[in-house]
Design a protein around this motif. Sequence first.
Motif, PDB file in Angstrom:
ATOM      1  N   UNK A  62       5.974  -6.822 -29.661  1.00  0.00           N
ATOM      2  CA  UNK A  62       7.239  -6.257 -30.128  1.00  0.00           C
ATOM      3  C   UNK A  62       8.390  -6.906 -29.372  1.00  0.00           C
ATOM      4  N   UNK A  63       9.433  -7.283 -30.120  1.00  0.00           N
ATOM      5  CA  UNK A  63      10.620  -7.853 -29.488  1.00  0.00           C
ATOM      6  C   UNK A  63      11.866  -7.124 -29.998  1.00  0.00           C
ATOM      7  N   UNK A  64      12.839  -6.995 -29.112  1.00  0.00           N
ATOM      8  CA  UNK A  64      14.063  -6.273 -29.451  1.00  0.00           C
ATOM      9  C   UNK A  64      15.148  -7.180 -29.980  1.00  0.00           C
ATOM     10  N   UNK A  69      18.253  -3.887 -32.489  1.00  0.00           N
ATOM     11  CA  UNK A  69      19.106  -2.704 -32.541  1.00  0.00           C
ATOM     12  C   UNK A  69      19.045  -1.882 -31.275  1.00  0.00           C
ATOM     13  N   UNK A  70      20.144  -1.204 -31.002  1.00  0.00           N
ATOM     14  CA  UNK A  70      20.202  -0.318 -29.841  1.00  0.00           C
ATOM     15  C   UNK A  70      20.114  -1.048 -28.527  1.00  0.00           C
ATOM     16  N   UNK A  71      20.577  -2.305 -28.499  1.00  0.00           N
ATOM     17  CA  UNK A  71      20.459  -3.075 -27.266  1.00  0.00           C
ATOM     18  C   UNK A  71      19.019  -3.300 -26.872  1.00  0.00           C
ATOM     19  N   UNK A  72      18.132  -3.355 -27.864  1.00  0.00           N
ATOM     20  CA  UNK A  72      16.680  -3.560 -27.703  1.00  0.00           C
ATOM     21  C   UNK A  72      15.949  -2.284 -27.305  1.00  0.00           C
ATOM     22  N   UNK A  73      16.642  -1.148 -27.227  1.00  0.00           N
ATOM     23  CA  UNK A  73      15.978   0.075 -26.811  1.00  0.00           C
ATOM     24  C   UNK A  73      14.989   0.604 -27.863  1.00  0.00           C
ATOM     25  N   UNK A  74      15.202   0.251 -29.115  1.00  0.00           N
ATOM     26  CA  UNK A  74      14.234   0.647 -30.147  1.00  0.00           C
ATOM     27  C   UNK A  74      12.891  -0.019 -29.858  1.00  0.00           C
ATOM     28  N   UNK A 104      24.739  -4.815 -23.619  1.00  0.00           N
ATOM     29  CA  UNK A 104      23.713  -5.846 -23.600  1.00  0.00           C
ATOM     30  C   UNK A 104      23.986  -6.929 -22.577  1.00  0.00           C
ATOM     31  N   UNK A 105      23.133  -7.945 -22.612  1.00  0.00           N
ATOM     32  CA  UNK A 105      23.187  -9.012 -21.610  1.00  0.00           C
ATOM     33  C   UNK A 105      24.499  -9.786 -21.663  1.00  0.00           C
ATOM     34  N   UNK A 123      27.788  -7.276 -32.174  1.00  0.00           N
ATOM     35  CA  UNK A 123      26.400  -7.142 -32.579  1.00  0.00           C
ATOM     36  C   UNK A 123      25.534  -8.281 -32.080  1.00  0.00           C
ATOM     37  N   UNK A 124      24.518  -8.615 -32.850  1.00  0.00           N
ATOM     38  CA  UNK A 124      23.494  -9.573 -32.436  1.00  0.00           C
ATOM     39  C   UNK A 124      24.031 -10.992 -32.379  1.00  0.00           C
ATOM     40  N   UNK A 125      23.152 -11.926 -31.949  1.00  0.00           N
ATOM     41  CA  UNK A 125      23.537 -13.339 -31.834  1.00  0.00           C
ATOM     42  C   UNK A 125      23.989 -13.908 -33.174  1.00  0.00           C
ATOM     43  N   UNK A 126      23.268 -13.582 -34.239  1.00  0.00           N
ATOM     44  CA  UNK A 126      23.648 -14.101 -35.554  1.00  0.00           C
ATOM     45  C   UNK A 126      25.009 -13.556 -35.986  1.00  0.00           C
ATOM     46  N   UNK A 127      25.279 -12.297 -35.666  1.00  0.00           N
ATOM     47  CA  UNK A 127      26.585 -11.704 -35.972  1.00  0.00           C
ATOM     48  C   UNK A 127      27.685 -12.395 -35.164  1.00  0.00           C
TER      49      UNK A 127
END
Length: 321
Positions: free
Chosen positions: A35-37, A70-75, A161-162, A184-188
């Motif tokens: 699993x990866x966040x 999602x959730x800063x990888x907390x999910x 996040x980081x 949001x994420x890297x793609x965003x």
Amino acid sequence: MTFRFTVLTTASALALSVSAAQAETDWPTRTINVIIGAGPGGDTDFNTRTMARYFEQITGGSMVVTNMPGGGATIATSAVKDADPDGYTMLFGHTGHLIVTEVSGLADYGIDDFEICCIPGIDQGAVFVASAQSGITSIDELVARTDAEPQSVVFGTEFGGYSHLQGTIFQQETGADMRVVDTGSASDKIAALLGGRIDVGGIAYGAIQDYHTAGQMVVLGQPNETRNELLGDIPTFAEQGVDFVMNNPYIIAFPKGTDPEIVAKMEDIMRQITEIPEYAADLEQGFKQPVSFLAHDAAMERLNAIRDTYMPFREVLQSAR
């Protein structure tokens, strides 16, 4: 007769114990869920899938990679933390997922709540980039602009996040007063840079290399102690007079209570993977990443030191949420 029954019972129990030990040693005997966040296509996803391919080559076992962004990888980290500790659920993350989220308060758990296996790699491909529309072409220009107009430069990140911590430490070291927004994420973040909605961001060079080559983004520097030569002619921040060094180790971890033999076996398999020349070539081609590996003890020393370094920024990160 009673004594004979007791002996047989003891022998049967011993046989079952030996059989169980052999089953542990024979791990894996079925598919492992990694699993990866993070979403598909980024540096974490790339490192995970590259590792999984060579894991299968060495062991003959199989892995399935499950993306839980999602959730800063907390999910993702919660899913692994709460999973059955049978060795068939594994986390492939990084310090942003297991340390920064604790510091920022996104998670009420951290590295001590997992069985840390090893550091399978260290991201030395992170860079700060500016959008072409921003007109910023150097660190000096960025700082000068924020001196003249505080909050005029928009830094895109994922709150808690980081990269949020990257921006926070960078601002502290340079005095650059940027406006930090949640993209949001890297793609965003890439989409926001290309659209001119943000001016600067911290991101993996491999994800934006084509945009840099095409002149759509300007690389400002790499936060490595010494240059990662795989990135080409990109100076470190230290070369530009900024004391900003921030590497991001990846982490392989299992749920708390996973058998130590399984954790140790995964550590040894990962070590073997890093010794394969083709693996090194894949990392270089994919995300300009040199091979790195730290076994459990060295990994824990490194991760605890990083946690101690980041913890003073706890209040800043938590206030932004």
